[in-house]
Write an enzyme that holds these catalytic residues in place. Structure first.
Site, short mmCIF file in Angstrom:
data_model
loop_
_atom_site.label_atom_id
_atom_site.label_comp_id
_atom_site.label_asym_id
_atom_site.label_seq_id
_atom_site.Cartn_x
_atom_site.Cartn_y
_atom_site.Cartn_z
N ARG A 21 -5.92 2.60 9.80
CA ARG A 21 -6.24 2.30 11.35
C ARG A 21 -4.92 2.38 12.13
O ARG A 21 -3.77 2.29 11.50
CB ARG A 21 -6.10 0.72 11.42
CG ARG A 21 -7.78 0.59 11.38
CD ARG A 21 -8.10 -0.88 11.74
NE ARG A 21 -8.02 -1.62 10.39
CZ ARG A 21 -8.54 -2.92 10.31
NH1 ARG A 21 -9.33 -3.36 11.42
NH2 ARG A 21 -8.24 -3.59 9.19
N SER A 56 0.39 -0.17 2.13
CA SER A 56 0.08 -0.82 1.06
C SER A 56 0.17 -0.31 -0.33
O SER A 56 -0.90 -0.40 -1.20
CB SER A 56 -1.44 -1.57 1.31
OG SER A 56 -1.78 -1.96 2.72
N ASP A 69 0.84 -4.72 2.94
CA ASP A 69 -0.25 -5.53 3.51
C ASP A 69 -0.32 -6.89 3.22
O ASP A 69 -0.98 -7.89 3.94
CB ASP A 69 -1.88 -4.88 3.16
CG ASP A 69 -1.77 -4.64 1.74
OD1 ASP A 69 -0.99 -5.06 0.91
OD2 ASP A 69 -2.94 -4.18 1.23
C1 BG6 Z 1 -7.55 -4.97 5.95
C2 BG6 Z 1 -5.64 -5.01 6.12
O1 BG6 Z 1 -7.86 -5.96 6.92
O2 BG6 Z 1 -7.55 -5.29 4.55
C3 BG6 Z 1 -5.32 -3.85 5.26
O3 BG6 Z 1 -5.65 -4.63 7.41
C4 BG6 Z 1 -5.39 -4.25 3.84
O4 BG6 Z 1 -3.78 -3.85 5.46
C5 BG6 Z 1 -6.97 -4.38 3.87
O5 BG6 Z 1 -5.03 -3.28 3.23
C6 BG6 Z 1 -7.41 -4.77 2.14
O6 BG6 Z 1 -8.65 -4.73 1.96
P1 BG6 Z 1 -9.45 -3.72 1.56
O7 BG6 Z 1 -10.64 -4.23 1.01
O8 BG6 Z 1 -9.85 -2.63 3.00
O9 BG6 Z 1 -8.65 -2.80 0.54
C1 GLC Z 2 -1.99 -2.31 -4.33
C2 GLC Z 2 -0.61 -1.95 -4.05
C3 GLC Z 2 -0.24 -3.13 -3.22
C4 GLC Z 2 -1.12 -3.65 -2.18
C5 GLC Z 2 -2.45 -3.97 -2.84
C6 GLC Z 2 -3.61 -4.42 -2.11
O1 GLC Z 2 -1.97 -2.90 -5.53
O2 GLC Z 2 0.28 -1.35 -5.08
O3 GLC Z 2 1.19 -2.85 -2.63
O4 GLC Z 2 -0.51 -4.70 -1.57
O5 GLC Z 2 -3.01 -2.77 -3.37
O6 GLC Z 2 -3.80 -3.49 -1.00
#
Ligand code: BG6
Ligand code: GLC
Ligand code: GLC
Length: 962
Positions: free
Chosen positions: A525, A589, A643
């Site tokens: 995003r 992340s 994240d």
């Molecule tokens: C989102 C966050 O809502 O959730 C992201 O904005 C995050 O930063 C993510 O990595 C984690 O959830 P998923 O299910 O999208 O991996």
């Molecule tokens: C993976 C990444 C970590 C992140 C997590 C959730 O473990 O290594 O940095 O916070 O996924 O998205």
């Protein structure tokens, strides 16, 4: 005998005539009641019960094995035990061995325990004679009373009928009562595998060729029928496909008054004097237990009128139960009936004339004819339902018949069949006598039930390693805690405990416009975050999700970062932001070794990313290089944020107690506010710093979690793009052991003066050195225990798929059919688990499976749901153990007896799964009882939090002055 006498007898017997019209009304009445009972229509109170029996198919003929059968309740006070050997399709037929026992009246009217102890005693006596040894024995229980079944081996007695009234049994599971009685005997290793009604035993005992019987009819002491119904019509079951055998329990038809037009005063008197007055009105006009009694009441009446026995009765004739159905059957015998009538009347102390004997024969004939005709009417109602089934056999319908009255009465079956032809002239019905009095059918059901029980055991064995108990979770918590401490100290640990340089939470005074990127979850995003005053404007977000094709996430680093910049430029254009240089926060992340707020070295990719030439590089530099390549674009990258940190900050804006960030989505991870004094990598001991734990790699050192890894987890790991990880991969030639890591830590931390604000970071020299020394412990390659792969959405579907493959191989699922779609990696998404585990009917679960090209029946659907539940529950519990370790550490850091803390959470698995979040909370409550933990869902994603990191930095920088 004079004319008047004959006239009186005739007049009396006329009452037993039932016209064809009346029979049709009874047929329609029963059919209507059946349909109402199936549909469970509100406000209707049908008098037949329509009980599902859980027998889902007629016999295939393939069933094999030795089975013990216990029959209770079909033939009055007689209990029968049989040893039935099923030999499959090709084997020679073997006759069963059987023995009958008479149940004393004090037992049929005694306590339930007496009855079941008696039955168990008969079993022992029978087996002693058979000399079967100590082999495990599978028993099928033919229990001929109305029961509410919830499975093939669970059956609650609704109410006693016929001549039984044992206390303490109604409302109880009769299988359990029998099991307990067998245990009390303690002599044989008998497992009660199935319980069936006698009608079902009759239906299932018929040979499947040339066509299977779809109806079972019993006319014994009682009367009843069962038939194969389309399951979608059985409202109680909420299924949509397949068939199930339904026990009609037609004996109670008329309990609401529908039989009044055909009832005689004798029927009313019989009912009043019976064991269960007011009930089983139809059965009392048809069943063998009552026919003798009806005859007796008519004889007394006719004697009273002077039409029989010279107007004289006898004490025996006046005694309840002195005329049996056996008498009636014998008296109606065409050749010896007259003599039998005389003998019986004499036994009753009467002195009958030849005419008396002839009249008594007429009485018996009238009573039994009515019974046969009424029974035929009921059967045509059942046939009407069977014939409405579009899947029925084109050869017509076969009815399995059983019961002594049907089989032994000289005219009953002929009259019944004749009446069926009259009432249903176009029904092509074949009547097939059931074999071995239904005992064979009970054995067939037992064989099926035992196959299902074996499958259940195999399922349980398969899922057992997924079911974790408290002690195991406590051990995980303790190991996590230990790894955290080692990671903070810079010792060898699978949890890296990375400093984030985020040291302060938003206080609401932050202002400004920010750009944010959010990369690494399900969606990529770009966001425009406007931070206004908390009390008035609050935070406003405009964002757009961009697709990230696999060619980009797994191509070259340059392609990835160029793509990201292209997306930002598009976003700026769309929102008229081109030309403005807003501070940009980058939620990234993945595990990064941060050297300050705006510098993060990617240690290794995780989840579905594998872009080349990025590991070991500063991600912000890669982004800036892409910006330069794009030319004409100005972007000011201020912060790189994990994240978890973005989530914590975002929730922290709403709740100042939020000091933990948790993600359970594609991947899983947590961050929390640690005392700076405990963070060896950063000098200073004042204040706190947010630590990105990177807990996904927990266990990679082989020191924890090993025992939880199942073969399915290992397969998932092997097939992942990073097998053997989530773990810290040593840079080529740069792997170092923990002891040497110290110097690196000091190196990049040099120049950082404590943590009074959000991430001032290391100086240039420190950064350069750090980039050069990306050492981290290298673990043995056999290390395979990765926390993230046990917990997060990216892997759970794959674990489920592996388990389903195994169960298919065992033939526990899909009848052993190996569907190609199940061989396809990643076909089962997290969304699937969330859907299948929500409160759906079986057919809806099946429909979900069908979307994946898995042709499942309803049983398969339930098994798949159980697998999903086991896998996701283990994930939630392990995650809860991690959260418990974190909050307990915070509590102990602060020397508190009790800690109240909020965990900001994000991630599709946590948010969308129907039970995951509750299971995490349960585990935390149990494992960290001194912490009061609130879980706050992050509503706007971590991009908002990332912008807040920049906003706080700007606020603090402003406060610090130029
Ligand atoms: C989102 C966050 O809502 O959730 C992201 O904005 C995050 O930063 C993510 O990595 C984690 O959830 P998923 O299910 O999208 O991996
Ligand atoms: C993976 C990444 C970590 C992140 C997590 C959730 O473990 O290594 O940095 O916070 O996924 O998205
Ligand atoms: C009674 C029982 C029923 C049984 C029938 C024939 O009606 O309630 O379950 O099938 O008798 O034995």
């Amino acid at each position: 005998m004079n004319e008047n006498t004959l006239e009186s007898v005739q007049q009396c017997l006329n009452q037993f005539d039932v016209t064809e019209e009346q029979l049709q009304q009874i047929q329609a009445g029963i059919l209507g009641d059946m349909e109402r009972a199936l549909g469970r229509q509100a406000g209707s109170s049908p008098s037949v019960q329509m009980l599902p029996t859980y027998v889902r198919s007629t016999p295939r003929g393939t069933e094999q094995g030795d089975f013990l059968v216990l029959e209770l309740g079909a033939s009055g006070a007689t209990l029968r035990v049989l040893w039935v050997t099923l030999t499959g399709i090709s084997g020679p037929r073997k006759e069963p061995v059987s023995q009958e026992f008479t149940i004393p009246t004090e037992i049929t009217l005694g306590t339930g325990q007496q009855l079941f102890d008696f039955a168990a005693g008969c079993l022992v006596q029978f087996l002693d004679q058979l000399q079967v040894g100590s082999q495990p024995i599978q028993l099928g229980f033919n229990f001929s009373f109305p029961c509410h079944q919830t499975g093939l081996n669970q059956s609650t007695l609704i109410s006693w009928t016929k001549g039984f009234r044992c206390s303490g049994v109604e409302g109880q599971d009769v299988v359990q009562l029998l099991r307990e009685a067998i245990q009390r005997q303690g002599a044989y290793n008998i497992e009660v595998v199935a319980v069936v009604n006698d009608t079902v035993g009759a239906m299932m005992s018929c040979d499947p060729s040339p066509q299977a019987c779809e109806v079972g009819l019993v006319v014994d002491t009682g009367t009843n029928a069962c038939y194969m119904e389309e399951v979608r019509h059985v409202a109680e079951l909420k299924e949509d496909r397949g068939r199930i055998c339904v026990n009609v329990q037609w004996g109670s038809f008329g309990d609401g008054g529908a039989l009044e037009p055909v009832q005689t005063p004798f029927d009313l008197q019989l009912d009043q004097e019976s064991l269960h007055p007011g009930t089983q009105r139809f059965e009392k006009m048809v069943g063998g237990l009552y026919l003798g009694e009806l005859v007796r009441l008519v004889l007394i009446h006719l004697a009273g009128q002077g039409a029989l026995f010279g107007g004289v009765t006898s004490p025996a004739l006046l005694t309840h139960g002195s005329v049996h159905v056996q008498h009636v059957m014998e008296i109606e015998d065409p050749s010896h009936g007259r003599a039998r009538a005389q003998a019986m009347l004499q036994e009753l102390g009467l002195t009958p004339s030849a005419q008396d004997c002839a009249q008594v024969q007429r009485v018996c004939g009238a009573v039994s004819s009515r019974a046969a005709r009424l029974c035929a009417a009921a059967l045509t109602a059942v046939l009407a339902r069977v014939r409405s089934n579009p899947e029925r056999s084109p050869l017509g319908v076969s009815v399995a018949t059983g019961g002594r009255l049907y089989k032994q009465h000289p005219r009953f079956s002929a009259l019944l069949q004749q009446t069926v032809r009259l009432l249903a002239p176009d029904a092509d019905v074949t009547f097939v006598p059931s074999e071995d009095g239904g005992g064979r059918g009970v054995a067939v059901v037992t064989a099926v039930a035992s196959r299902l029980a074996l499958q259940r055991r195999q399922l349980e064995e398969t899922l057992a390693p997924f079911r974790l108990h408290s002690q195991q979770l406590k051990a995980v918590q303790a190991q996590m805690r230990e790894s955290m401490v080692r990671g903070l100290r810079g010792e060898s640990s699978s949890i890296r405990m990375l400093p984030t340089y985020v040291c302060a939470m938003p206080d609401g005074t932050e202002r400004g416009d920010f750009l944010a990127l959010d990369l690494g979850g399900t969606n990529f995003r770009v966001l425009w975050v406007k931070v206004g005053s908390r009390s008035e404007e609050g935070i406003k977000i405009i964002n757009r999700v961009f697709s990230l094709p696999e060619s980009v996430t797994q191509g070259t680093g340059q392609q990835l970062f160029d793509h990201i910049v292209d997306c930002i430029v598009d976003f700026q254009k769309e929102n008229n932001l081109s030309g403005q240089t807003l501070p940009l926060s980058f939620t990234f992340s993945f595990p990064c070794k941060q050297l300050g707020l705006d510098q993060g070295i990617l240690l290794n990719w995780t989840k579905g990313f594998k872009a080349s030439d990025c590991e070991g590089q500063d991600v912000v530099s890669l982004l800036r290089a892409a910006i330069r390549r794009r030319q004409g674009v100005e972007l000011n990258v201020v912060a790189i944020v994990n994240d978890t940190v973005g989530t914590m900050m975002s929730c922290g804006y709403e709740d100042p107690h939020c000091e933990v960030g948790l993600i359970v989505g594609t991947g899983t991870n947590a961050c929390y506010m640690e005392e700076l004094g405990n963070v060896c990598a950063v000098p200073g001991d004042r204040g706190r710093m947010c630590i990105n734990m990177e807990w996904g790699a927990f266990g990679d050192d082989g020191l924890a979690l090993q025992e939880f890894y199942t073969p399915f987890d290992l397969s998932v790991d092997q097939a992942s793009i990073n097998p053997g990880k989530q773990r810290c991969r040593a840079r080529e030639g740069g792997a170092r052991r923990a002891g040497r890591e110290d110097s690196d830590r000091r190196g990049w931390a040099r120049g950082t003066s404590g943590c009074g604000w959000v991430g001032r970071g290391a100086d240039g020299e420190g950064r350069a050195e750090a980039v050069a020394n990306l050492g981290c412990p290298s673990y043995s390659l056999s290390a395979r225990a990765r926390y993230e792969k046990l917990i997060s959405g990216m892997y759970l579907g794959e674990i489920v798929r592996q388990v389903l493959l195994h169960l298919t191989h065992l033939r526990v699922l899909f009848g052993g059919q190996e569907f190609p779609s199940l061989q396809t990696k990643d076909i089962i998404k997290t969304k699937f688990l969330s859907e299948i585990e929500s409160d759906l009917e079986r057919w809806q679960v099946r429909a979900i499976l069908e979307k994946l090209d898995l042709q499942a029946d309803c049983e398969d659907a339930l098994l798949v749901r159980e697998v999903c539940q086991a896998v996701s529950r283990r994930a939630a519990q392990l995650c809860g153990a991690g959260v418990a370790a974190v909050v307990e550490k915070i509590r102990e850091n602060r020397g508190l007896d009790r800690l109240s803390v909020t965990v900001g959470v994000d991630g599709t698995l946590y948010k969308l799964h129907p039970h995951f979040s509750e299971q995490v909370k349960d585990a935390v409550r149990e494992l960290a009882p001194q912490c009061c933990v609130r879980f706050l869902l992050s509503e706007d994603g971590s991009g908002k939090g990332a912008a807040l990191v920049s906003a706080v930095a700007c606020r603090l920088a402003g406060a610090a002055g130029p």
